[in-house]
Design a protein around this motif. Structure first.
Motif, PDB file in Angstrom:
ATOM      1  N   ASN A  16      45.148  35.827  39.560  1.00  0.00           N
ATOM      2  CA  ASN A  16      43.903  35.754  39.003  1.00  0.00           C
ATOM      3  C   ASN A  16      43.248  36.026  37.959  1.00  0.00           C
ATOM      4  O   ASN A  16      44.113  36.793  37.160  1.00  0.00           O
ATOM      5  CB  ASN A  16      43.414  36.615  40.995  1.00  0.00           C
ATOM      6  N   GLU A  17      41.838  35.899  37.988  1.00  0.00           N
ATOM      7  CA  GLU A  17      41.624  35.635  36.430  1.00  0.00           C
ATOM      8  C   GLU A  17      40.487  37.189  36.865  1.00  0.00           C
ATOM      9  O   GLU A  17      40.116  37.684  37.061  1.00  0.00           O
ATOM     10  CB  GLU A  17      41.105  34.896  35.942  1.00  0.00           C
ATOM     11  N   ILE A  18      41.015  38.480  35.494  1.00  0.00           N
ATOM     12  CA  ILE A  18      40.702  39.650  35.508  1.00  0.00           C
ATOM     13  C   ILE A  18      40.206  39.598  33.747  1.00  0.00           C
ATOM     14  O   ILE A  18      40.876  38.635  33.215  1.00  0.00           O
ATOM     15  CB  ILE A  18      42.236  40.630  36.164  1.00  0.00           C
ATOM     16  N   SER A  19      39.602  40.754  33.874  1.00  0.00           N
ATOM     17  CA  SER A  19      39.087  41.220  32.401  1.00  0.00           C
ATOM     18  C   SER A  19      40.039  41.358  31.886  1.00  0.00           C
ATOM     19  O   SER A  19      41.485  42.149  32.347  1.00  0.00           O
ATOM     20  CB  SER A  19      38.332  42.416  32.452  1.00  0.00           C
ATOM     21  N   SER A  20      40.239  40.938  30.791  1.00  0.00           N
ATOM     22  CA  SER A  20      41.188  41.290  29.196  1.00  0.00           C
ATOM     23  C   SER A  20      41.740  43.047  29.988  1.00  0.00           C
ATOM     24  O   SER A  20      42.738  43.975  29.147  1.00  0.00           O
ATOM     25  CB  SER A  20      41.325  40.858  28.069  1.00  0.00           C
ATOM     26  N   ASP A  21      40.695  43.637  29.646  1.00  0.00           N
ATOM     27  CA  ASP A  21      40.432  44.718  29.101  1.00  0.00           C
ATOM     28  C   ASP A  21      41.013  46.000  30.531  1.00  0.00           C
ATOM     29  O   ASP A  21      40.915  47.788  30.611  1.00  0.00           O
ATOM     30  CB  ASP A  21      39.497  45.802  28.599  1.00  0.00           C
ATOM     31  N   ALA A  22      40.992  45.793  31.731  1.00  0.00           N
ATOM     32  CA  ALA A  22      41.146  45.985  32.778  1.00  0.00           C
ATOM     33  C   ALA A  22      42.711  47.002  33.338  1.00  0.00           C
ATOM     34  O   ALA A  22      43.795  45.989  32.972  1.00  0.00           O
ATOM     35  CB  ALA A  22      41.360  45.284  33.915  1.00  0.00           C
ATOM     36  N   LYS A  23      43.104  48.052  33.699  1.00  0.00           N
ATOM     37  CA  LYS A  23      44.504  48.562  33.903  1.00  0.00           C
ATOM     38  C   LYS A  23      44.682  48.245  35.023  1.00  0.00           C
ATOM     39  O   LYS A  23      46.234  48.355  35.455  1.00  0.00           O
ATOM     40  CB  LYS A  23      43.959  50.048  34.055  1.00  0.00           C
ATOM     41  N   LYS A  24      43.886  47.800  36.281  1.00  0.00           N
ATOM     42  CA  LYS A  24      44.868  47.480  36.977  1.00  0.00           C
ATOM     43  C   LYS A  24      43.263  46.719  37.813  1.00  0.00           C
ATOM     44  O   LYS A  24      42.416  45.833  37.876  1.00  0.00           O
ATOM     45  CB  LYS A  24      44.169  48.508  38.721  1.00  0.00           C
TER      46      LYS A  24
END
Length: 185
Positions: free
Chosen positions: A11-19
């Motif tokens: 799934n697409e997530i923010s590139s800054d997301a740790k999890k």
């Protein structure tokens, strides 16, 4: 805001997301996930690199082997000073008190060292002296030997007191001293 695909679910997530907010998968690289193991590995690599440091070019040559009755000669043809007499216990104590001062005091010095034999390399490259036989200590004097010393070293026994004369080529706060052996007494 830049987006990227989750390593686990896609799934697409923010590139800054740790999890990943969808599946909970940690998105950090392995080294950031395992900080303690990474620190231990980094220290081990630094210790290995530090122990592989080269020999100083201005230290006396150990290839000019002399009998104990002759005066040793440096590579510049000058007579070698009498060796500094010191015990392994003194070397280790000085290293524990101040590693920099121990390095400044002993590195490159021509010494006569006495200590307890705790290890002999099976290939005959070196043997190790400690102030006393303590399997929990890392700090010691690693004595690197030449082929001419193999017969004498082959007769050594564990916990034997050994005296060597040579030049200290390296000093490290973790592993101790490296010594190029000229003579064994």
């Amino acid at each position: 805001m830049a987006m990227k695909a989750c390593k686990e679910c896609g799934n697409e997530i923010s590139s800054d997301a740790k999890k990943c907010p969808h599946c909970g998968k940690d998105q950090r690289n392995w080294f950031l996930q395992h900080k303690i193991i990474t620190a231990i590995l980094a220290i081990a690599v630094l210790m290995i690199i530090g122990s592989m440091g080269g020999e100083d070019t201005d230290t006396p040559s150990t290839s000019n082997k002399q009998s104990t009755n002759e005066t040793a000669v440096t590579t510049k043809g000058q007579p070698q000073e009498p060796p500094m007499v010191v015990t392994v216990a003194k070397l280790v104590s000085d290293l524990d008190n101040n590693a920099l001062n121990a390095s400044n005091t002993y590195k490159g010095e021509y010494v006569e060292v006495t200590g307890t034999l705790v290890n002999i390399d099976s290939s005959g490259g070196y043997f190790t002296l400690e102030p006393y036989n303590d399997s929990f200590t890392f700090t010691n004097v690693q004595c690197f030997i030449e082929e001419e010393h193999l017969d004498a070293v082959a007769k050594f026994t564990d916990n034997q007191q050994v005296t060597v004369v040579g030049t200290i080529t390296d000093v490290g706060e973790i592993m101790g001293y490296s010594l190029e052996v000229e003579t064994i007494k």
